[in-house]
Design a protein around this motif. Structure first.
Motif, PDB file in Angstrom:
ATOM      1  N   ASP A 419       0.926  -0.566  -0.159  1.00 15.51           N
ATOM      2  CA  ASP A 419       0.434  -0.382   0.294  1.00 15.51           C
ATOM      3  C   ASP A 419       0.729   1.479   0.243  1.00 15.51           C
ATOM      4  O   ASP A 419       0.064   2.355   1.070  1.00 15.51           O
ATOM      5  CB  ASP A 419      -1.168   0.115   1.299  1.00 15.51           C
ATOM      6  N   ASP A 447      -9.161   4.930   5.198  1.00 13.98           N
ATOM      7  CA  ASP A 447      -8.374   5.517   4.086  1.00 13.98           C
ATOM      8  C   ASP A 447      -9.973   5.402   3.201  1.00 13.98           C
ATOM      9  O   ASP A 447     -10.009   6.737   2.646  1.00 13.98           O
ATOM     10  CB  ASP A 447      -7.135   5.437   3.567  1.00 13.98           C
ATOM     11  N   ASP A 452      -7.067   1.504   6.780  1.00 17.25           N
ATOM     12  CA  ASP A 452      -6.185   2.618   7.283  1.00 17.25           C
ATOM     13  C   ASP A 452      -6.140   3.927   7.429  1.00 17.25           C
ATOM     14  O   ASP A 452      -7.052   4.225   6.486  1.00 17.25           O
ATOM     15  CB  ASP A 452      -4.510   2.013   6.269  1.00 17.25           C
TER      16      ASP A 452
HETATM   17 CA   LIG Z   1      -5.353   3.202   1.959  1.00 16.43          CA
END
Ligand SMILES: [Ca+2]
Ligand SMILES: [Ca+2]
Ligand SMILES: [Ca+2]
Length: 834
Positions: A419, A447, A452
């Protein structure tokens, strides 16, 4: 004489027209016959997130890209993070109707050549090896071609004459093999948790044979594949990953060189097929007095009609034509022809539809209130669902429980990660690798389709919320947020404007980072790849227990508080001064907004703002200066003239370089600068106005269209926001009505299909599937704005509405959706406030 020959030639061609049209390489370097395009590495594997399902050999079948990924692959059903081949060369030989591509796996020093040749209506795929297959890839390397499940499920297929049906859901056979036999994955990561078995899962084929006939029951999708040297095997890629496709594959033989594999692939083309017109219009509807222009996308072989009509649907259900008008040609844009139909004369509130020849659209409204609710779903549903570290309830439904109760561990130094993240050579903190950093499991936003906390995005989001609050003061209160209970309930007003609670929620995590770490983390993210691709309740990504390396794998401590499962999230803490500065400016802004609502957090944010600002600017002054936007925000936050001077030094050259790119930042400064600034800006706004007018010539929609790997709704909303701001400060130069081009695009007037790109917004036909965290259910989270129309080289726009799994076209991000909130707020403010 010449004329006579020309006529004779036409007669001869006419006489031959019963012959099927062959598949020939066109001037755009792909194979084409009406209804079938075969692309051979016009799009390459980029490796960015390792698997875009957008490259290799691809088939666009009657307008829909139904096959891709044609390549040498090393497993039966490659997943994201499986290795992809590098393209070493690509040669197009139009004369011999052949495209050759070199493919290479550096990890195995393995090269192969793919040669694709048109043969009549079909094409032939050959795999050539100059050196034999490396020993370790025997039984693994094969030629794969992947077919879109949503276009094939429920349809029939025949293998060597045996009848079968493509399954709606993945249910087929698997076996397991020892991990030692698994071909390496990206950077040595593993996409699976083997639960201590030491084995990986391998799907078995649904069918095997020499001739595969796909979808003879649907002539739009019928494809016949025969293989000369090796069996064809049909796999269901969804057995390992929900985003997998149906894979047709043949293994490459061991110890052979030269031509080792030959397939003949014949996608059926419907005789004289013409793609249906795509009548683009705003699904949300129109204000009575706004411009109303439908853009109609036509097959280049289609004969444009000269007129179209608008019908009204009366209260008794009867229908009546109320307007008939001219259809004007705009011209060609990439592979299609575009015409426009202006029906602005229709101004009476009511229910309408457009009729173009035999095609009629779904209905839409004309009413003074059509835009009133365009941001409600995003504000009331999408944003609260993306609140991390909270339980989120919605009537009878729970969107997710409280995630990441065990908190976050310090990412170990020198971790190269997935990522797009990594931890540098040191932690830059007082914590040792894998030590618990206390207090980070509070506040913050997921996100995007993943879970995350991207710090940069979260900073932007809080900044967006503060801008909305300070500019428009929305009092909307539809959400209950209680941090003590760690509980969010949708549709329950609690007396606090939601936007303040959104600012608070984002700030809580960012301030915790500054307090606990000392500076901003890059990201708080998954430590293991096998839970990064999680689809389901965010609370079940980790086990909620602290990881204790002294416990055996999967063991739980007697007190139930820790476990041997390595699933805890990590904080990536390498210090980035640019990020610290951005956080400092956002903290200052959040502190203003939170004053009087949450004074404690307001004070803590202000303290961290000053501290980070001082530390970061000392360091930045040694290194040069911050970005233009940051200097502006620093000036607004501190009133210090050094930041204003830096901003002014940068803004004019930047406007000279690229007026459209810089205009929004320049306009944001207007309220904080003097009249001289505004006068100096005027000629640039005039230039910007030319840019806006020129877009009308550049493409039929008059908005900036992105051709990158991530589709461009965000650019269109930001274009719309800039128009609204420019029209507010310079109404004599910029006509605010240009902003309707942005709403038209977002709500349905765009290429490929005419659905609204915002989930649940748009009267009759919003998009139905999105790359949200519920994508495995082929669903959506209301209020999500899709990136939208993804450009595939060399000439194809696409937005699947039956397949959510391509992030570049269907993912919503926290940054993109708050950008949509700003646009919607600015748009309503400018258009509806009189
Ligand atoms: Ca992300
Ligand atoms: Ca509220
Ligand atoms: Ca855990």
């Amino acid at each position: 004489m010449q004329k006579y020959f020309a006529i004779l030639l036409l007669v001869l061609l006419g006489a031959c027209s019963t012959e099927p049209e062959p598949l020939k390489i066109n001037d755009k370097e792909y194979f084409e016959r009406q209804g079938v395009n075969v692309l051979v590495y016009n799009n390459l594997f980029s490796g960015g997130f390792n698997d875009e399902k957008n490259s290799g050999l691809e088939i666009i079948h009657h307008g829909v890209r139904t096959a891709q990924g044609g390549a040498i692959r090393l497993s039966n059903t490659p997943e994201q993070w499986d290795l992809v081949p590098k393209t070493t060369n690509r040669e197009v030989d139009a004369e011999n109707n052949t495209i050759e591509v070199g493919l290479r796996y550096d990890d195995y020093d393995f090269d192969a050549r793919l040669v694709v040749t048109g043969e009549g209506e079909a094409f032939r795929v050959e795999v050539w090896l100059d050196k034999p297959l490396p020993k370790e890839l025997e039984g693994d390397a094969g030629f794969n071609l992947e077919f879109l499940p949503s276009q094939y499920w429920h349809k029939a297929y025949l293998m060597d004459g045996r009848h079968n049906r493509f399954p709606r859901y993945a249910v087929s056979e698997t076996i397991t093999h020892p991990n030692s036999e698994k071909v390496k994955q990206y950077k040595g990561y593993k996409t699976y948790d083997d639960r201590g078995t030491g084995c990986f899962i391998d799907p078995l084929p649904l069918e095997q044979g020499r001739t595969l006939l796909m979808a003879p029951d649907d002539e739009q999708r019928t494809v016949k594949i025969t293989s000369d040297e090796a069996d064809l095997m049909l796999y269901d890629g969804r057995m390992l990953a929900q985003n997998g496709w149906f894979v047709v594959r043949s293994l490459l033989p061991a110890e052979k060189t030269g031509k080792v594999l030959t397939w003949h692939v014949e996608p059926h083309a419907i005789k004289d097929w013409i793609r249906e017109p795509n009548i683009g219009f705003s699904q949300v509807g129109y204000l009575p007095d706004q411009p109303k222009v439908a853009v109609i996308e036509l097959d280049k072989r289609d004969e444009p009609l000269s007129r179209a009509s608008v019908y009204t649907i009366a209260e008794d259900g009867s229908e009546k034509e109320v307007f008939k008008g001219k259809v004007e040609s705009w011209g060609d844009y990439f592979k299609y022809h575009y015409v426009k139909f202006d029906f602005s004369e229709v101004t009476e509130p009511g229910i309408y539809y457009i009729r173009y020849g035999e095609h009629r659209t779904n209905n839409f409204l004309i009413e003074t209130t059509v835009y009133d609710h365009i941001t409600d779903a995003t504000n009331d549903v999408w944003i609260p669902i993306h609140m991390n570290h909270m339980f989120v309830s919605d009537a009878y439904r729970v969107w997710h429980g409280e995630p990441f109760r065990e908190g976050y561990l310090q990412a170990p130094p020198s971790t190269d990660h997935f990522d797009l993240h990594g931890q540098g050579p040191t932690t830059d903190t007082k914590y040792k690798g894998l030590e618990l950093i206390p207090g980070l499991n509070v506040g913050g936003y997921f996100d995007a389709g993943d879970f995350d906390i991207e710090t940069g995005a979260n900073i932007g989001v809080v900044h967006n919320f503060v801008s909305i609050w300070e500019r428009f003061r929305p009092q909307r209160d539809k959400t209950f947020v209680n941090h003590k209970q760690r509980y969010v309930e949708l549709h329950r007003p609690d007396g606090v404007p939601d936007i303040l609670q959104f600012i608070e929620h984002g700030t809580l995590n960012l301030v915790a980072q500054a307090e606990q770490i000392g500076h901003m983390a890059q990201t708080l993210s998954n430590s293991v790849l096998d839970n990064y691709h999680h689809l389901g309740d965010a609370a079940s990504i980790t086990d909620g227990r602290h990881y204790d390396p002294r416990l055996g794998p999967y063991e739980v401590s007697a007190d139930g508080k820790s476990s041997g499962v390595k699933d805890d999230m990590w904080a990536f803490t390498s210090r980035n001064l640019g990020l610290d500065l951005r956080a400092a400016t956002t903290f200052a802004a959040a502190s203003r907004a939170l004053k009087g609502y949450n004074d404690d957090l307001s004070n803590r944010a202000l303290y961290q703002s000053k501290r980070l600002l001082k530390e970061a600017s000392n360091l930045i002054n040694q290194q040069g200066r911050g970005s233009m936007g940051t200097n502006l925000q620093l000036f607004i936050a501190t009133g210090e003239h050094q930041y204003k001077d830096k901003f002014l030094k940068d803004i004019w050259p930047s406007l000279d370089r690229n007026v459209s790119f810089t205009m929004q930042t320049a306009l944001e400064a207007v309220p904080y600068m003097d009249d001289k600034y505004k006068e100096q800006l005027r000629p640039y706004v005039e230039k910007y106005s030319e840019y806006v007018e020129n877009l009308e010539q550049e493409n039929p929609y008059g908005v900036p269209i992105s051709l990158g790997n991530w589709a461009g709704s965000g650019n269109v909303t930001s274009f719309g926001t800039t128009i609204c701001f420019a029209a507010e400060y310079f109404p004599d130069i910029i006509d605010k009505r240009h902003a309707f081009k942005a709403t038209d695009w977002i709500f349905g007037c765009h290429p490929y299909h005419n659905y609204s790109l915002v989930a649940a917004v748009g009267a009759a036909r919003p998009k139905e599937v999105f790359y949200g965290n519920n994508r495995a259910d082929f669903s959506f989270i209301p209020g999500n704005m899709a990136p939208g129309l993804l450009f595939r080289h060399p000439d194809h726009f696409e937005n699947y509405d039956d397949w959510p799994f391509l992030w570049g076209q269907n993912e919503g991000t926290i940054a993109g959706n708050t950008g949509y909130l700003i646009f919607g707020s600015a748009f309503k403010d400018v258009m509806l406030s009189e």
